[in-house]
Write a protein that holds these residues in place. Structure first.
Motif, PDB file in Angstrom:
ATOM      1  N   ASN A  27       0.751  -1.371  -0.113  1.00 58.82           N
ATOM      2  CA  ASN A  27      -0.057  -0.059   0.030  1.00 58.82           C
ATOM      3  C   ASN A  27       0.793   1.241   0.051  1.00 58.82           C
ATOM      4  N   CYS A  28       0.293   2.337  -0.491  1.00 56.85           N
ATOM      5  CA  CYS A  28       1.105   3.505  -0.405  1.00 56.85           C
ATOM      6  C   CYS A  28      -0.090   4.493  -0.429  1.00 56.85           C
ATOM      7  N   ILE A  29       0.800   5.822   0.050  1.00 58.47           N
ATOM      8  CA  ILE A  29       0.104   7.249   0.191  1.00 58.47           C
ATOM      9  C   ILE A  29       0.773   8.250  -0.484  1.00 58.47           C
ATOM     10  N   GLY A  30       0.083   8.887  -0.983  1.00 56.28           N
ATOM     11  CA  GLY A  30       0.569  10.242  -1.864  1.00 56.28           C
ATOM     12  C   GLY A  30       0.233  11.459  -1.200  1.00 56.28           C
ATOM     13  N   ARG A  31       1.226  12.511  -0.813  1.00 62.62           N
ATOM     14  CA  ARG A  31       0.568  13.826  -0.257  1.00 62.62           C
ATOM     15  C   ARG A  31       1.195  14.913  -1.226  1.00 62.62           C
ATOM     16  N   PHE A  32       0.357  16.039  -1.369  1.00 66.77           N
ATOM     17  CA  PHE A  32       0.553  17.219  -2.045  1.00 66.77           C
ATOM     18  C   PHE A  32      -0.097  18.436  -1.608  1.00 66.77           C
ATOM     19  N   PRO A  33       0.618  19.633  -1.866  1.00 68.79           N
ATOM     20  CA  PRO A  33      -0.429  20.689  -1.500  1.00 68.79           C
ATOM     21  C   PRO A  33      -1.262  21.203  -2.442  1.00 68.79           C
ATOM     22  N   ILE A  34      -2.281  21.952  -2.370  1.00 66.10           N
ATOM     23  CA  ILE A  34      -2.897  22.515  -3.524  1.00 66.10           C
ATOM     24  C   ILE A  34      -3.422  23.987  -3.010  1.00 66.10           C
ATOM     25  N   ALA A  35      -3.213  24.964  -3.922  1.00 68.86           N
ATOM     26  CA  ALA A  35      -3.578  26.331  -3.535  1.00 68.86           C
ATOM     27  C   ALA A  35      -5.040  26.828  -4.136  1.00 68.86           C
ATOM     28  N   THR A  36      -5.850  27.219  -3.340  1.00 71.51           N
ATOM     29  CA  THR A  36      -6.832  28.035  -4.046  1.00 71.51           C
ATOM     30  C   THR A  36      -6.854  29.346  -3.741  1.00 71.51           C
ATOM     31  N   ASN A  37      -7.091  30.227  -4.563  1.00 72.87           N
ATOM     32  CA  ASN A  37      -7.058  31.676  -4.386  1.00 72.87           C
ATOM     33  C   ASN A  37      -8.509  32.201  -4.498  1.00 72.87           C
ATOM     34  N   GLU A  38      -8.624  33.403  -3.677  1.00 76.06           N
ATOM     35  CA  GLU A  38      -9.826  34.334  -3.834  1.00 76.06           C
ATOM     36  C   GLU A  38      -9.240  35.773  -4.176  1.00 76.06           C
ATOM     37  N   THR A  39     -10.014  36.295  -5.057  1.00 75.65           N
ATOM     38  CA  THR A  39      -9.552  37.647  -5.535  1.00 75.65           C
ATOM     39  C   THR A  39     -10.642  38.744  -5.226  1.00 75.65           C
ATOM     40  N   TYR A  40     -10.582  39.738  -4.679  1.00 73.43           N
ATOM     41  CA  TYR A  40     -11.614  40.756  -4.559  1.00 73.43           C
ATOM     42  C   TYR A  40     -10.940  42.049  -4.513  1.00 73.43           C
TER      43      TYR A  40
END
Length: 156
Positions: A27-40
């Motif tokens: 078995n394996c596990i994968g990790r990664f970050p994702i970025a979400t943006n908010e513009t105002y």
């Protein structure tokens, strides 16, 4: 309503490469970050302000291997999953916490054509664009962890 709901849906860009960790038994596990943006627009100054929120993503087994193979830093992805909070003891003895999104479904949103102009050598790591594959695919660049497949042959 007596039930509860723990569901997260995000569309964002990878902040780093997918990192895999294998366990005994395969078995394996994968990790990664994702970025979400908010513009105002700031009403006082009139300038556009963008804020970025970072999310820790966790995928398991076959889905983790698919993500590692086809995703690169900067790629856009849709993930759907559940929030989970982990705790552990740091080297300093303090209890540390992190909140992660444990993915149940995902869809790659960056196609080969989107990235071909940016990095020609990396196009082989990308997922095929939906409807453009030369051979049939069971799942385009999407995945579901609800029913794991027993067959090791990937359709792409």
């Amino acid at each position: 309503m007596s039930g509860t709901l723990n569901k997260v849906m995000l569309i964002g860009h990878l902040g780093d490469e997918v990192k895999l960790h294998y366990f005994e038994g395969g078995n394996c596990i994968g990790r990664f970050p994702i970025a979400t943006n908010e513009t105002y627009t700031n009403k006082q100054t009139g300038e556009r302000v963008t804020t970025t929120e970072w999310h820790n993503i966790v995928v398991r087994n076959k889905a983790a291997e698919i993500c590692e193979k086809y995703l690169s830093k900067g790629d856009k992805i849709y993930v759907e999953g559940r929030l989970k909070t982990r705790q552990w003891q740091g080297e300093d003895g303090q209890t540390k916490y992190t909140t992660e999104i444990h993915v149940q479904d995902f869809t790659f949103l960056t196609s080969k054509q989107d990235t071909a102009h940016e990095e020609a050598p990396k196009t082989q790591k990308r997922a095929p664009e939906p409807g453009k594959a030369s051979r049939p695919q069971k799942a385009e660049p999407t995945g579901s962890l609800a029913a794991p497949e027993e067959d090791d042959d990937l359709p792409f």
